[in-house]
Every structure is written in structure tokens, then in C-alpha cells.
Design a protein around this motif. Structure first.
Motif, short mmCIF file in Angstrom:
data_model
loop_
_atom_site.label_atom_id
_atom_site.label_comp_id
_atom_site.label_asym_id
_atom_site.label_seq_id
_atom_site.Cartn_x
_atom_site.Cartn_y
_atom_site.Cartn_z
N ARG B 62 -3.63 14.29 -0.28
CA ARG B 62 -4.22 13.33 0.66
C ARG B 62 -4.46 12.04 -0.11
O ARG B 62 -5.11 12.05 -1.15
N VAL B 63 -3.94 10.96 0.42
CA VAL B 63 -4.09 9.66 -0.22
C VAL B 63 -4.87 8.75 0.72
O VAL B 63 -4.61 8.72 1.92
N THR B 64 -5.81 8.02 0.15
CA THR B 64 -6.51 6.99 0.92
C THR B 64 -6.29 5.64 0.25
O THR B 64 -6.03 5.55 -0.95
N LEU B 65 -6.41 4.61 1.04
CA LEU B 65 -6.24 3.24 0.54
C LEU B 65 -7.31 2.36 1.17
O LEU B 65 -7.46 2.35 2.39
N ASP B 66 -8.03 1.66 0.32
CA ASP B 66 -9.04 0.69 0.78
C ASP B 66 -8.65 -0.67 0.20
O ASP B 66 -8.93 -0.96 -0.95
N THR B 67 -8.00 -1.48 1.01
CA THR B 67 -7.51 -2.76 0.52
C THR B 67 -8.66 -3.74 0.26
O THR B 67 -8.51 -4.65 -0.57
N SER B 68 -9.79 -3.54 0.93
CA SER B 68 -10.93 -4.45 0.69
C SER B 68 -11.52 -4.21 -0.69
O SER B 68 -12.02 -5.14 -1.32
#
Lengths: 114, 111
Positions: B62-68
Motif C-alpha cells: 500500500r502506497v500513499t502520497l501526500d504532495t503537500s
């Protein structure tokens, strides 16, 4: 071929000698990269080829390093007058399209300069 | 120069536990990718997440991405001894002019 092929798998050379490392990318892949990985470190970008465009050589560490890609397929990385600090694993990768998409890596060439 | 920086540098867990690795980066990206490397040789692509995506799954990954926050995490659930490897994040810049790798997290899963 089925995957990216690199040769030789291992290379031991004497300081001051020239070496050539070969990469056969996946057939049809237009993008090809060379990276270098020193022991326990991340991947250091060396050079990038995209189709018939001029290669991005911004990562080559010195003028002893050069690379070419013939016919848009096979690539050769040449290191002249090798130094001990050149010892590393040299990894080649190819992508079906352009840089930034999924890269498929070969098994690398482990270069040891003695 | 390094774009992605993984954290922790090394992680040791028992089989069955979950493993979480983090990646931070500095500039705008088009996508972020995770790769796995066994025994210091070729890397294998695991998963790609685009800048407009927040979460992606692939099997036990499971991959998450938080660009902020300019950060991503990779979660491996129900780990196995065979998951022992180094894991690298790589970022593709918004102009597709670079694919930059971090230094990696070394994961050890003990039986």
C-alpha cells in the motif's frame, strides 16, 4: 529479449586500464539509463538516452566516463584510466517511453578496480 | 543530487508484522515510484503513484502520497522472510527530465 541484459556480470581491472560495460535493453524501449551504485548507497544517475535525441550526460562524474547507444538499442559505457573510486555496481535500465515512467533494470555489472 | 530520502535507513521486523517505509522529496513531481533490490543487484519496479493520486494498492503493498508534505509511505502487510531486501523510492519530476533515487531502506524480516 525478455529483460535488460548487462555484461559482464563482474569485472576486475587494474587501476589505469580502460573498461567497457554493455547493456542490451528490452526490445522496443526507447529510453535507456545508466546509474552507479556504490556499496550501501543509493543510485547515482550517470547518463540518459531517449530515442534519437542528444543524451543527457549531466550525471557523468568526469571526462573519463563516456557512453554511446548504437542504433537506438545496445549501449556501451566506457570508463578510461579507471581509478579505485570507480569501483561500484553499474546498473542499466530501460523504459518503453520516456524518463519518469517505469524503469526495467538489468542485474548490473560489479566493477572492482585494484 | 538525492531527491528522495527514505526513512528509516534500516528496519528489522518479524514475519507477519507490517513494515512501513517513508520517503520525502524536495521538488514538484509527476510521479513517485517504489523499487526493490535484492542482494545489491538489479532493481524491480513495485508500484507507481501519480501526483494526483493519494493512495494505491498492489497485493500486500500500500502506497500513499501526500504532495503537500512532499512525502510518501510504503506499507508491506503480513511481511515474509522473502520480503527481505532494500527498498528505494524514485521521483520523476514534473517535466519528466529526471528519475531520481533515494538511498533506500534496508528491510530485514526474520522468520
Amino acid at each position: 529479449g525478455a529483460g535488460v541484459s548487462q555484461s559482464p556480470s563482474n569485472k576486475v581491472t587494474e587501476k589505469g586500464k580502460d573498461v567497457e560495460l554493455r547493456c542490451d535493453p528490452i526490445s522496443g524501449h526507447t529510453a535507456l539509463y545508466w546509474y552507479r551504485q556504490s556499496l550501501g548507497q543509493g543510485l547515482e544517475f550517470l547518463i540518459y538516452f531517449q530515442g534519437n535525441s542528444a543524451p543527457d550526460k549531466s550525471g557523468l562524474p568526469s571526462d573519463r566516463f563516456s557512453a554511446e547507444r548504437t542504433g537506438g538499442s545496445v549501449s556501451t559505457l566506457t570508463i578510461q584510466r579507471t581509478q579505485q573510486e570507480d569501483s561500484a555496481v553499474y546498473l542499466c535500465a530501460s523504459s518503453p517511453q520516456f524518463r519518469g515512467t517505469e524503469a526495467f533494470f538489468g542485474q548490473g555489472t560489479r566493477l572492482t578496480v585494484v | 543530487s538525492q531527491q528522495g530520502e527514505e526513512d528509516p535507513q534500516a528496519l528489522s521486523i518479524q514475519e507477519g508484522e507490517n513494515a512501513t517505509m517513508n520517503c520525502s522529496y524536495k521538488t514538484s513531481i509527476n510521479n513517485l515510484q517504489w523499487y526493490r533490490q535484492n542482494s545489491g543487484r538489479g532493481l524491480v519496479h513495485l508500484i507507481l503513484i501519480r501526483s494526483n493520486e493519494r493512495e494505491k494498492h498492489s497485493g500486500r503493498l500500500r502506497v500513499t502520497l501526500d504532495t503537500s508534505k512532499k512525502s510518501s509511505s510504503l506499507l508491506i502487510t503480513a511481511s515474509r522472510a522473502a520480503d527481505t531486501a532494500s527498498y528505494f523510492c524514485a521521483t520523476a519530476d514534473s517535466g519528466y527530465s529526471t528519475l531520481t533515487f533515494g538511498k533506500g531502506t534496508m528491510l530485514l524480516v526474520s522468520p
